[in-house]
Design a protein around this motif. Structure first.
Motif, PDB file in Angstrom:
ATOM      1  N   GLU A   1       0.826  -1.204   0.000  1.00  0.00           N
ATOM      2  CA  GLU A   1       0.000   0.000   0.000  1.00  0.00           C
ATOM      3  C   GLU A   1       0.866   1.262   0.000  1.00  0.00           C
ATOM      4  O   GLU A   1       0.577   2.236  -0.703  1.00  0.00           O
ATOM      5  N   TYR A   2       1.945   1.226   0.764  1.00  0.00           N
ATOM      6  CA  TYR A   2       2.851   2.380   0.821  1.00  0.00           C
ATOM      7  C   TYR A   2       3.508   2.615  -0.539  1.00  0.00           C
ATOM      8  O   TYR A   2       3.660   3.751  -0.991  1.00  0.00           O
ATOM      9  N   ARG A   3       3.863   1.529  -1.199  1.00  0.00           N
ATOM     10  CA  ARG A   3       4.479   1.651  -2.520  1.00  0.00           C
ATOM     11  C   ARG A   3       3.500   2.267  -3.521  1.00  0.00           C
ATOM     12  O   ARG A   3       3.874   3.094  -4.360  1.00  0.00           O
ATOM     13  N   ILE A   4       2.237   1.853  -3.460  1.00  0.00           N
ATOM     14  CA  ILE A   4       1.230   2.403  -4.366  1.00  0.00           C
ATOM     15  C   ILE A   4       1.079   3.905  -4.149  1.00  0.00           C
ATOM     16  O   ILE A   4       1.058   4.692  -5.105  1.00  0.00           O
ATOM     17  N   LEU A   5       0.979   4.324  -2.896  1.00  0.00           N
ATOM     18  CA  LEU A   5       0.858   5.753  -2.608  1.00  0.00           C
ATOM     19  C   LEU A   5       2.069   6.517  -3.141  1.00  0.00           C
ATOM     20  O   LEU A   5       1.917   7.601  -3.724  1.00  0.00           O
ATOM     21  N   SER A   6       3.243   5.965  -2.946  1.00  0.00           N
ATOM     22  CA  SER A   6       4.477   6.635  -3.385  1.00  0.00           C
ATOM     23  C   SER A   6       4.505   6.793  -4.899  1.00  0.00           C
ATOM     24  O   SER A   6       4.947   7.824  -5.426  1.00  0.00           O
ATOM     25  N   ALA A   7       4.039   5.769  -5.626  1.00  0.00           N
ATOM     26  CA  ALA A   7       4.052   5.827  -7.087  1.00  0.00           C
ATOM     27  C   ALA A   7       2.970   6.754  -7.638  1.00  0.00           C
ATOM     28  O   ALA A   7       3.178   7.440  -8.643  1.00  0.00           O
ATOM     29  N   LEU A   8       1.829   6.803  -6.977  1.00  0.00           N
ATOM     30  CA  LEU A   8       0.708   7.588  -7.488  1.00  0.00           C
ATOM     31  C   LEU A   8       0.768   9.062  -7.124  1.00  0.00           C
ATOM     32  O   LEU A   8       0.209   9.903  -7.842  1.00  0.00           O
TER      33      LEU A   8
END
Length: 355
Positions: free
Chosen positions: A79-86
């Motif tokens: 989830e943290y990775r998704i936020l960082s990418a988006l």
């Protein structure tokens, strides 16, 4: 996450090791100074969400729930990775600030993000909220626009191509959610076997334009501008996001959408204010989505039925924890009833083809 969705005293059995967490955050983030308070947002049913205040700074911490959980769910690092990418390409994402999987800090991984100040709609509209039929209609249209914007993102360009495999996505979803239901079933709920068989037999083929899908896009996962309730300023809860069929995303969203003409039972388990005057119907939402994205949708009843089934599985997984004494949250005790109501609604869609 504001006056309409206040943080409260932490529920018994869900407290954090505050001193250890604050020491970690002070190492990772600058400017943290002052008295510390920890409160909890009580509205969610999945991951636990806390408001941490350090002096004038407010942070939001997300961690998995206590008790049994699905193996693939509650992945904080993902989830943290998704936020960082988006964050650079999708303006509705809260800024991720820190991720930790050190068991010396917490026994499960967690992450911290900025707190977005705004209005989150829950089951009932607060009396003080100026929310008329015009606002409701405009918000529905904006809600569809944001979902369409998400589905139109270049997920490869923002580094999320490996987030999921769109080939065979629908079949995996049907198999996976069916297995989750069977694994979490308790003896006091329907077996859902006719619904699962119908979904399996009528699966649509792989879509030609896979997209980044949120998988839990609904009113209580979006934040509204207090000065303009038709303006969405944040989208939360990205734990189930993946690459797949965008119509599955829309079907999942409308699984929550209860209308004035729905059965009294469905109204009983309504969790969002989708019934108020001015809100669009499910059919109107689908038509708007077609206009927004250019998609032609001929079999949405299947996607809507899947959305109802998927919602029942989520409810049953949570109810399983309550049934077996793994949580003290009394809200979960009624979810077994909700599962039965959702089964009736899914069967009705199978029989009538209506949504």
């Amino acid at each position: 996450m504001n006056a309409h969705d206040p943080a409260r005293v932490v529920r018994p059995g869900e407290s954090l090791e505050t001193e250890t967490i604050i020491a970690y955050l002070k190492e990772k983030l600058s400017g943290l100074d002052g008295p510390v308070t920890v409160r909890q947002f009580h509205s969610g049913f999945s991951n636990l969400t806390y408001l941490i205040s350090v002096g004038e700074t407010e942070l939001v911490l997300r961690r998995p729930p206590f008790g049994k959980k699905a193996k693939t769910a509650h992945d904080m690092g993902r989830e943290y990775r998704i936020l960082s990418a988006l964050k650079p390409v999708f303006p509705y994402v809260p800024e991720p600030l820190a991720y930790c999987d050190d068991p010396a800090v917490m026994d499960v991984p967690f992450y911290v993000m900025e707190r977005l100040q705004g209005v989150i709609l829950r089951k009932e509209l607060p009396e003080a909220l100026a929310f008329d039929a015009t606002v409701a209609g405009r918000l529905c249209r904006r809600w569809v626009d944001v979902l369409g914007d998400l589905h139109g993102l270049d997920y490869r360009g923002c580094g999320l191509a490996d987030l999921g495999n769109p080939e065979g996505y629908v079949a995996r979803q049907v198999r996976g959610w069916s297995k989750r239901y069977r694994d979490a079933r308790t003896g006091d709920v329907p077996d859902f076997e006719p619904v699962m068989a119908w979904l399996s037999a009528g699966m649509p083929p792989d879509c030609s334009k896979p997209a980044l899908v949120h998988n839990d896009y609904k009113f209580d996962n979006v934040i509204l501008d207090p000065a303009d309730l038709t303006r969405i300023i944040g989208v939360l809860d990205w734990e189930m996001a993946t690459i797949g069929d965008p119509l599955m995303d829309l079907g999942a969203s409308l699984g929550y959408w209860v209308e004035p003409d729905d059965s009294d039972e469905l109204k009983l388990i309504r969790t969002l204010p989708t019934h108020v005057q001015g809100m669009l119907t499910r059919r109107q939402i689908v038509e708007l989505y077609e206009k927004k994205t250019g998609a032609t949708i001929n079999n949405f009843a299947w996607y809507y039925c899947f959305g109802l089934f998927r919602l029942a599985v989520i409810a049953q997984q949570i109810y399983y924890r309550f049934f077996h004494g793994q949580t003290t949250d009394q809200r979960f005790g009624m979810l077994g009833v909700a599962v039965g109501i959702l089964e009736k609604a899914a069967v009705k869609v199978m029989e009538t083809g209506e949504y």
